[in-house]
Design a protein around this motif. Sequence first.
Motif, mmCIF file in Angstrom:
data_model
loop_
_atom_site.group_PDB
_atom_site.id
_atom_site.type_symbol
_atom_site.label_atom_id
_atom_site.label_comp_id
_atom_site.label_asym_id
_atom_site.label_seq_id
_atom_site.Cartn_x
_atom_site.Cartn_y
_atom_site.Cartn_z
ATOM 1 N N ALA A 249 9.115 1.416 -5.380
ATOM 2 C CA ALA A 249 7.876 1.154 -4.642
ATOM 3 C C ALA A 249 7.360 -0.218 -5.039
ATOM 4 N N HIS A 250 6.505 -0.782 -4.191
ATOM 5 C CA HIS A 250 5.889 -2.049 -4.550
ATOM 6 C C HIS A 250 4.475 -2.118 -3.991
ATOM 7 N N VAL A 251 3.722 -3.051 -4.533
ATOM 8 C CA VAL A 251 2.374 -3.318 -4.047
ATOM 9 C C VAL A 251 2.298 -4.798 -3.727
ATOM 10 N N ASP A 252 1.708 -5.136 -2.586
ATOM 11 C CA ASP A 252 1.646 -6.547 -2.225
ATOM 12 C C ASP A 252 0.396 -7.191 -2.805
ATOM 13 N N SER A 253 0.177 -8.441 -2.479
ATOM 14 C CA SER A 253 -0.915 -9.200 -3.085
ATOM 15 C C SER A 253 -2.292 -8.710 -2.638
ATOM 16 N N GLU A 254 -2.337 -7.899 -1.580
ATOM 17 C CA GLU A 254 -3.610 -7.351 -1.142
ATOM 18 C C GLU A 254 -3.758 -5.886 -1.531
ATOM 19 N N GLY A 255 -2.861 -5.406 -2.352
ATOM 20 C CA GLY A 255 -2.981 -4.041 -2.851
ATOM 21 C C GLY A 255 -2.395 -2.974 -1.962
ATOM 22 N N VAL A 256 -1.682 -3.373 -0.932
ATOM 23 C CA VAL A 256 -1.070 -2.385 -0.047
ATOM 24 C C VAL A 256 0.227 -1.892 -0.684
ATOM 25 N N ILE A 257 0.343 -0.589 -0.781
ATOM 26 C CA ILE A 257 1.482 0.028 -1.456
ATOM 27 C C ILE A 257 2.541 0.445 -0.436
ATOM 28 N N SER A 258 3.777 0.164 -0.771
ATOM 29 C CA SER A 258 4.899 0.609 0.057
ATOM 30 C C SER A 258 5.876 1.357 -0.838
ATOM 31 N N ARG A 259 6.303 2.522 -0.388
ATOM 32 C CA ARG A 259 7.245 3.338 -1.159
ATOM 33 C C ARG A 259 8.477 3.625 -0.323
ATOM 34 N N GLU A 260 9.586 3.775 -1.014
ATOM 35 C CA GLU A 260 10.795 4.200 -0.341
ATOM 36 C C GLU A 260 10.593 5.637 0.153
ATOM 37 N N VAL A 261 11.272 5.969 1.245
ATOM 38 C CA VAL A 261 11.074 7.284 1.871
ATOM 39 C C VAL A 261 11.392 8.409 0.904
ATOM 40 N N TRP A 262 12.425 8.213 0.079
ATOM 41 C CA TRP A 262 12.861 9.306 -0.801
ATOM 42 C C TRP A 262 11.866 9.606 -1.911
ATOM 43 N N THR A 263 10.857 8.724 -2.093
ATOM 44 C CA THR A 263 9.867 8.964 -3.133
ATOM 45 C C THR A 263 8.722 9.846 -2.660
ATOM 46 N N GLU A 264 8.685 10.117 -1.373
ATOM 47 C CA GLU A 264 7.555 10.836 -0.791
ATOM 48 C C GLU A 264 7.295 12.157 -1.496
#
Length: 130
Positions: free
Chosen positions: A52-67
């Motif tokens: 998973a990662h978080v961008d410079s504005e705090g938006v989090i993105s996770r891989e589907v399998w981490t759900e």
Amino acid sequence: EVQVVESGGGSVRPGESLKIHCTASGLPGSPNLGYCMAWFRQSPGKEREEVAHVDSEGVISREVWTEGRFSLSREEGAPNTLTLEINNTKTDDSAVYYCAAGPAAYTRRYTPYCPSYTYWGQGIQVTVSS
């Protein structure tokens, strides 16, 4: 000097929860220059994969399998920190977990995205075993 330091980790039994933490310091241009931060993991014999990662504005993105089992968070007011919580751990979660940071890039509409990671921690072992 740039430092990316992971902490936490260790051994847990399947079904238990675990948190690992990351702090990045000395990032060039920070805080004016926005950074993405991410967690990756690598198991023996497998390629490193992003969790998973978080961008410079705090938006989090996770891989589907981490759900449903993995969650990402940052300390309030501390954008260069990143915590990964793994719930209901499975033996397949055993891996070396790496924290990484890299400058954010921006689209023409100033939407941040995370093209690559320049700075990496040493990695921290997570073992899930009964």
